[in-house]
Design a protein around this motif. Structure first.
Motif, mmCIF file in Angstrom:
data_model
loop_
_atom_site.group_PDB
_atom_site.id
_atom_site.type_symbol
_atom_site.label_atom_id
_atom_site.label_comp_id
_atom_site.label_asym_id
_atom_site.label_seq_id
_atom_site.Cartn_x
_atom_site.Cartn_y
_atom_site.Cartn_z
ATOM 1 N N MET A 1 -6.112 -8.540 3.998
ATOM 2 C CA MET A 1 -6.523 -8.075 2.704
ATOM 3 C C MET A 1 -7.907 -8.642 2.405
ATOM 4 S SD MET A 1 -4.405 -8.107 -0.912
ATOM 5 C CE MET A 1 -2.969 -8.694 -0.111
ATOM 6 N N ILE A 14 0.809 -9.042 -5.582
ATOM 7 C CA ILE A 14 0.569 -8.073 -4.504
ATOM 8 C C ILE A 14 1.278 -8.523 -3.230
ATOM 9 C CG2 ILE A 14 -1.206 -7.114 -2.980
ATOM 10 C CD1 ILE A 14 -3.036 -6.981 -5.433
ATOM 11 N N GLU A 15 1.210 -9.803 -2.930
ATOM 12 C CA GLU A 15 1.893 -10.315 -1.739
ATOM 13 C C GLU A 15 3.405 -10.128 -1.849
ATOM 14 O OE1 GLU A 15 0.540 -14.336 -1.328
ATOM 15 O OE2 GLU A 15 -1.528 -13.705 -0.981
ATOM 16 N N TRP A 18 4.589 -6.594 -0.805
ATOM 17 C CA TRP A 18 4.638 -6.255 0.609
ATOM 18 C C TRP A 18 6.077 -6.366 1.101
ATOM 19 C CZ3 TRP A 18 1.316 -3.787 3.489
ATOM 20 C CH2 TRP A 18 -0.015 -3.755 3.088
ATOM 21 N N GLY A 19 6.513 -5.408 1.863
ATOM 22 C CA GLY A 19 7.858 -5.423 2.417
ATOM 23 C C GLY A 19 8.900 -4.824 1.493
ATOM 24 N N ARG A 20 8.492 -4.429 0.308
ATOM 25 C CA ARG A 20 9.424 -3.801 -0.620
ATOM 26 C C ARG A 20 9.308 -2.285 -0.518
ATOM 27 N NH1 ARG A 20 10.634 -6.578 -6.157
ATOM 28 N NH2 ARG A 20 11.846 -8.253 -5.265
ATOM 29 N N SER A 22 8.640 1.575 -1.530
ATOM 30 C CA SER A 22 7.439 2.145 -2.146
ATOM 31 C C SER A 22 7.585 2.342 -3.650
ATOM 32 C CB SER A 22 7.071 3.466 -1.474
ATOM 33 O OG SER A 22 8.080 4.428 -1.681
ATOM 34 N N TRP A 25 5.869 -0.400 -5.524
ATOM 35 C CA TRP A 25 4.410 -0.289 -5.608
ATOM 36 C C TRP A 25 4.022 0.719 -6.668
ATOM 37 C CZ3 TRP A 25 4.206 1.442 0.120
ATOM 38 C CH2 TRP A 25 4.647 0.427 0.949
ATOM 39 N N SER A 47 -4.527 -1.570 -1.190
ATOM 40 C CA SER A 47 -3.589 -2.347 -0.378
ATOM 41 C C SER A 47 -2.432 -1.505 0.131
ATOM 42 C CB SER A 47 -3.030 -3.523 -1.177
ATOM 43 O OG SER A 47 -4.042 -4.424 -1.510
ATOM 44 N N PHE A 48 -1.971 -0.575 -0.691
ATOM 45 C CA PHE A 48 -0.794 0.210 -0.329
ATOM 46 C C PHE A 48 -1.122 1.678 -0.060
ATOM 47 C CE2 PHE A 48 0.732 -3.389 -2.858
ATOM 48 C CZ PHE A 48 1.554 -3.977 -1.911
#
Length: 65
Positions: A1, A14-15, A18-20, A22, A25, A47-48
């Protein structure tokens, strides 16, 4: 990033995304922080790889050619 000037709590958020799924987001795009802090919203979108305009609300017809 990329290194940004975002406050630490937003970087951490934001971190955490990640891994969640959509939907997390996408929901974050409509959070009070993302709606009032353009830099944060831009970092989220980048980021996404999100569409800055977001998806069409349900029930509206797709008018794409």
């Amino acid at each position: 990033m990329d290194k940004t000037t975002l406050p630490a709590h937003l970087q951490k958020r934001i971190e955490e995304l990640w891994g969640r799924e959509s939907s997390y987001w996408e929901d974050e795009l409509y959070s009070a922080e993302a709606l009032t802090n353009l830099e944060y919203r831009t970092v989220l979108e980048r980021s996404f790889s999100l569409d800055p305009l977001g998806p069409l609300p349900p029930g509206l017809p797709d008018i794409s050619p």
